[in-house]
Design a protein around this motif. Structure first.
Motif, PDB file in Angstrom:
ATOM      1  N   HIS A 143     -75.616 -54.471 -20.758  1.00 25.62           N
ATOM      2  CA  HIS A 143     -76.959 -54.292 -21.309  1.00 25.62           C
ATOM      3  C   HIS A 143     -76.878 -54.108 -22.822  1.00 25.62           C
ATOM      4  CE1 HIS A 143     -80.895 -52.486 -22.105  1.00 25.62           C
ATOM      5  NE2 HIS A 143     -81.278 -52.995 -20.951  1.00 25.62           N
ATOM      6  N   PRO A 144     -77.713 -54.800 -23.593  1.00 23.33           N
ATOM      7  CA  PRO A 144     -77.595 -54.736 -25.061  1.00 23.33           C
ATOM      8  C   PRO A 144     -77.857 -53.362 -25.654  1.00 23.33           C
ATOM      9  CG  PRO A 144     -79.605 -55.900 -24.397  1.00 23.33           C
ATOM     10  CD  PRO A 144     -78.774 -55.726 -23.163  1.00 23.33           C
ATOM     11  N   ASP A 145     -78.646 -52.522 -24.988  1.00 27.46           N
ATOM     12  CA  ASP A 145     -78.994 -51.222 -25.554  1.00 27.46           C
ATOM     13  C   ASP A 145     -78.102 -50.083 -25.059  1.00 27.46           C
ATOM     14  OD1 ASP A 145     -81.113 -52.289 -27.052  1.00 27.46           O
ATOM     15  OD2 ASP A 145     -82.498 -52.099 -25.359  1.00 27.46           O
ATOM     16  N   ILE A 146     -77.793 -50.083 -23.783  1.00 27.80           N
ATOM     17  CA  ILE A 146     -77.060 -48.938 -23.222  1.00 27.80           C
ATOM     18  C   ILE A 146     -75.671 -49.286 -22.723  1.00 27.80           C
ATOM     19  CG2 ILE A 146     -79.246 -47.849 -22.549  1.00 27.80           C
ATOM     20  CD1 ILE A 146     -78.457 -48.526 -19.607  1.00 27.80           C
ATOM     21  N   GLY A 147     -75.291 -50.559 -22.754  1.00 25.85           N
ATOM     22  CA  GLY A 147     -74.014 -50.981 -22.162  1.00 25.85           C
ATOM     23  C   GLY A 147     -72.812 -50.259 -22.733  1.00 25.85           C
ATOM     24  N   ARG A 148     -72.722 -50.167 -24.063  1.00 26.72           N
ATOM     25  CA  ARG A 148     -71.550 -49.530 -24.682  1.00 26.72           C
ATOM     26  C   ARG A 148     -71.501 -48.045 -24.342  1.00 26.72           C
ATOM     27  NH1 ARG A 148     -71.748 -51.157 -30.882  1.00 26.72           N
ATOM     28  NH2 ARG A 148     -69.689 -50.191 -30.922  1.00 26.72           N
ATOM     29  N   ALA A 149     -72.648 -47.409 -24.328  1.00 28.05           N
ATOM     30  CA  ALA A 149     -72.693 -45.985 -23.990  1.00 28.05           C
ATOM     31  C   ALA A 149     -72.256 -45.768 -22.553  1.00 28.05           C
ATOM     32  CB  ALA A 149     -74.114 -45.458 -24.205  1.00 28.05           C
ATOM     33  N   VAL A 150     -72.748 -46.589 -21.649  1.00 30.16           N
ATOM     34  CA  VAL A 150     -72.409 -46.448 -20.235  1.00 30.16           C
ATOM     35  C   VAL A 150     -70.908 -46.593 -20.028  1.00 30.16           C
ATOM     36  CG1 VAL A 150     -72.572 -47.634 -18.013  1.00 30.16           C
ATOM     37  CG2 VAL A 150     -74.659 -47.073 -19.285  1.00 30.16           C
ATOM     38  N   LYS A 151     -70.303 -47.582 -20.657  1.00 30.18           N
ATOM     39  CA  LYS A 151     -68.864 -47.808 -20.486  1.00 30.18           C
ATOM     40  C   LYS A 151     -68.045 -46.657 -21.065  1.00 30.18           C
ATOM     41  CE  LYS A 151     -69.174 -52.038 -22.167  1.00 30.18           C
ATOM     42  NZ  LYS A 151     -68.847 -53.414 -22.621  1.00 30.18           N
ATOM     43  N   MET A 152     -68.445 -46.154 -22.228  1.00 27.93           N
ATOM     44  CA  MET A 152     -67.697 -45.057 -22.838  1.00 27.93           C
ATOM     45  C   MET A 152     -67.786 -43.791 -21.990  1.00 27.93           C
ATOM     46  SD  MET A 152     -68.177 -43.186 -26.558  1.00 27.93           S
ATOM     47  CE  MET A 152     -67.354 -44.468 -27.502  1.00 27.93           C
ATOM     48  N   ILE A 153     -68.987 -43.434 -21.556  1.00 28.93           N
ATOM     49  CA  ILE A 153     -69.154 -42.209 -20.776  1.00 28.93           C
ATOM     50  C   ILE A 153     -68.463 -42.342 -19.423  1.00 28.93           C
ATOM     51  CG2 ILE A 153     -70.833 -40.687 -19.678  1.00 28.93           C
ATOM     52  CD1 ILE A 153     -72.783 -41.414 -21.954  1.00 28.93           C
ATOM     53  N   SER A 154     -68.565 -43.505 -18.799  1.00 27.11           N
ATOM     54  CA  SER A 154     -67.912 -43.721 -17.512  1.00 27.11           C
ATOM     55  C   SER A 154     -66.398 -43.549 -17.630  1.00 27.11           C
ATOM     56  CB  SER A 154     -68.247 -45.117 -16.977  1.00 27.11           C
ATOM     57  OG  SER A 154     -67.630 -45.353 -15.738  1.00 27.11           O
ATOM     58  N   HIS A 155     -65.824 -44.095 -18.680  1.00 31.80           N
ATOM     59  CA  HIS A 155     -64.378 -43.960 -18.907  1.00 31.80           C
ATOM     60  C   HIS A 155     -64.003 -42.480 -19.046  1.00 31.80           C
ATOM     61  CE1 HIS A 155     -60.366 -44.841 -20.489  1.00 31.80           C
ATOM     62  NE2 HIS A 155     -60.617 -43.969 -21.442  1.00 31.80           N
ATOM     63  N   ASP A 156     -64.794 -41.743 -19.805  1.00 32.31           N
ATOM     64  CA  ASP A 156     -64.518 -40.321 -20.001  1.00 32.31           C
ATOM     65  C   ASP A 156     -64.618 -39.542 -18.690  1.00 32.31           C
ATOM     66  OD1 ASP A 156     -64.148 -40.733 -22.701  1.00 32.31           O
ATOM     67  OD2 ASP A 156     -66.118 -39.963 -23.290  1.00 32.31           O
ATOM     68  N   GLU A 157     -65.651 -39.832 -17.898  1.00 28.99           N
ATOM     69  CA  GLU A 157     -65.817 -39.097 -16.644  1.00 28.99           C
ATOM     70  C   GLU A 157     -64.654 -39.364 -15.692  1.00 28.99           C
ATOM     71  OE1 GLU A 157     -67.768 -36.871 -16.800  1.00 28.99           O
ATOM     72  OE2 GLU A 157     -69.705 -37.408 -17.664  1.00 28.99           O
ATOM     73  N   ASP A 158     -64.155 -40.589 -15.676  1.00 26.11           N
ATOM     74  CA  ASP A 158     -62.976 -40.893 -14.862  1.00 26.11           C
ATOM     75  C   ASP A 158     -61.767 -40.093 -15.343  1.00 26.11           C
ATOM     76  OD1 ASP A 158     -64.491 -42.660 -13.390  1.00 26.11           O
ATOM     77  OD2 ASP A 158     -63.690 -44.470 -14.348  1.00 26.11           O
ATOM     78  N   ASN A 159     -61.638 -39.938 -16.669  1.00 31.40           N
ATOM     79  CA  ASN A 159     -60.556 -39.124 -17.215  1.00 31.40           C
ATOM     80  C   ASN A 159     -60.688 -37.664 -16.795  1.00 31.40           C
ATOM     81  OD1 ASN A 159     -59.107 -41.098 -18.566  1.00 31.40           O
ATOM     82  ND2 ASN A 159     -60.075 -40.729 -20.546  1.00 31.40           N
ATOM     83  N   HIS A 160     -61.919 -37.161 -16.838  1.00 30.15           N
ATOM     84  CA  HIS A 160     -62.136 -35.762 -16.458  1.00 30.15           C
ATOM     85  C   HIS A 160     -61.764 -35.531 -14.995  1.00 30.15           C
ATOM     86  CE1 HIS A 160     -65.483 -35.608 -19.756  1.00 30.15           C
ATOM     87  NE2 HIS A 160     -64.270 -35.733 -20.263  1.00 30.15           N
ATOM     88  N   LEU A 161     -62.133 -36.462 -14.143  1.00 31.27           N
ATOM     89  CA  LEU A 161     -61.818 -36.325 -12.725  1.00 31.27           C
ATOM     90  C   LEU A 161     -60.303 -36.369 -12.504  1.00 31.27           C
ATOM     91  CD1 LEU A 161     -62.859 -36.045  -9.852  1.00 31.27           C
ATOM     92  CD2 LEU A 161     -63.116 -38.538  -9.760  1.00 31.27           C
ATOM     93  N   ALA A 162     -59.627 -37.283 -13.190  1.00 26.84           N
ATOM     94  CA  ALA A 162     -58.168 -37.374 -13.065  1.00 26.84           C
ATOM     95  C   ALA A 162     -57.504 -36.073 -13.516  1.00 26.84           C
ATOM     96  CB  ALA A 162     -57.651 -38.555 -13.891  1.00 26.84           C
TER      97      ALA A 162
END
Length: 262
Positions: A143-162
């Protein structure tokens, strides 16, 4: 046809609902940032090597709050008050899950048992966060508006869970296994109730903003309750299992910045 993608697309396309969504998310992330910062400051001496990871966790949460506020600014929107019944983080604390804020506001060092409680609580809530962001990444990564934010936050949340998996396994090897399993179960069963109630409250507020019919809101509430029914019977178990993650030492470095969203 109702789907997670179509529902979020409605929220995304409407200024009032989008501002509410981002305000709720930003508030929760900022609260998580404060909690982690206080826990890092109060870590017992025997666990001081863990403090930088807790600090990193908190810095990530603060960053996510800034990202959600920046997404509103890009749309020319201002944050809106968060209805108390939609405040997931505060409702969890009200139900006795995690470390009490009164304890975190003090100066008394935490105990090892407190750190076990913190990590167990985080393991449960980060499971939820990781799953939610994976859902958004699946549908809106480009998505042009939220795509980069979604990918960055998702990556971080996966790190937190690990990180939670790895650290809890370390504490289990040190003899805290029974306490961890007991705390994980208590947290998971409380979290699914709070998540149900918050989800219904959020959908109700979104429905008002978007002009949903009573039938549509009722249908969504029924779906949320059905998910809770499944989680109450069996789904909660995914939140209490522990396994060594592929991402080792996931919070071992400095937090990435969110300058591109400022």
């Amino acid at each position: 046809m109702l789907s997670a993608k179509s529902l979020f697309q409605e929220i995304l396309d409407h200024d009032e609902s989008f501002a509410l969504f981002c305000s709720i998310a930003a508030s929760g992330e900022s609260q998580g940032g404060w909690e982690n910062a206080r826990i890092a400051a109060l870590v017992p001496e025997s666990e001081r090597p863990l403090a930088p990871k807790i600090t990193r966790h908190g810095a990530d949460e603060d960053k996510h709050g800034r990202i959600f506020r920046a997404l509103m600014r890009k749309r020319g929107l201002e944050p809106v008050p968060v209805p108390p019944e939609t405040d997931y983080t505060m409702l969890l604390e009200k139900h006795g899950i995690g470390l009490a804020h009164e304890k975190l506001k003090g100066q008394e060092p935490l105990t090892v048992q407190d750190i076990v409680v913190y990590l167990s609580h985080s393991r449960v809530t980060e499971q939820r966060a990781s799953e939610q962001m994976e859902l958004l990444r699946r549908h809106f990564a480009d998505h042009p508006d939220i795509g980069r934010a979604v990918k960055m936050i998702s990556h971080d949340e996966d790190n937190h869970l690990a990180y939670c998996h790895e650290e809890l396994l370390r504490f289990a090897r040190a003899g805290h296994g029974r306490a961890i399993q007991r705390t994980l179960r208590e947290c998971a069963l409380a979290e699914i109730r709070v998540y149900r109630d918050v989800s219904i409250a959020v959908m109700t507020h979104m429905g008002r903003a978007l002009g949903w019919s009573g039938a549509k809101t009722a249908l969504l509430s029924t779906g949320i309750r059905a998910v809770y029914g499944y989680e109450r019977i069996a789904g909660w178990r995914r939140m209490v299992s522990l396994r060594m993650p592929e991402r080792r030492d996931a919070l071992g470095g400095p937090a990435s910045t969110a300058a591109e969203f400022a």
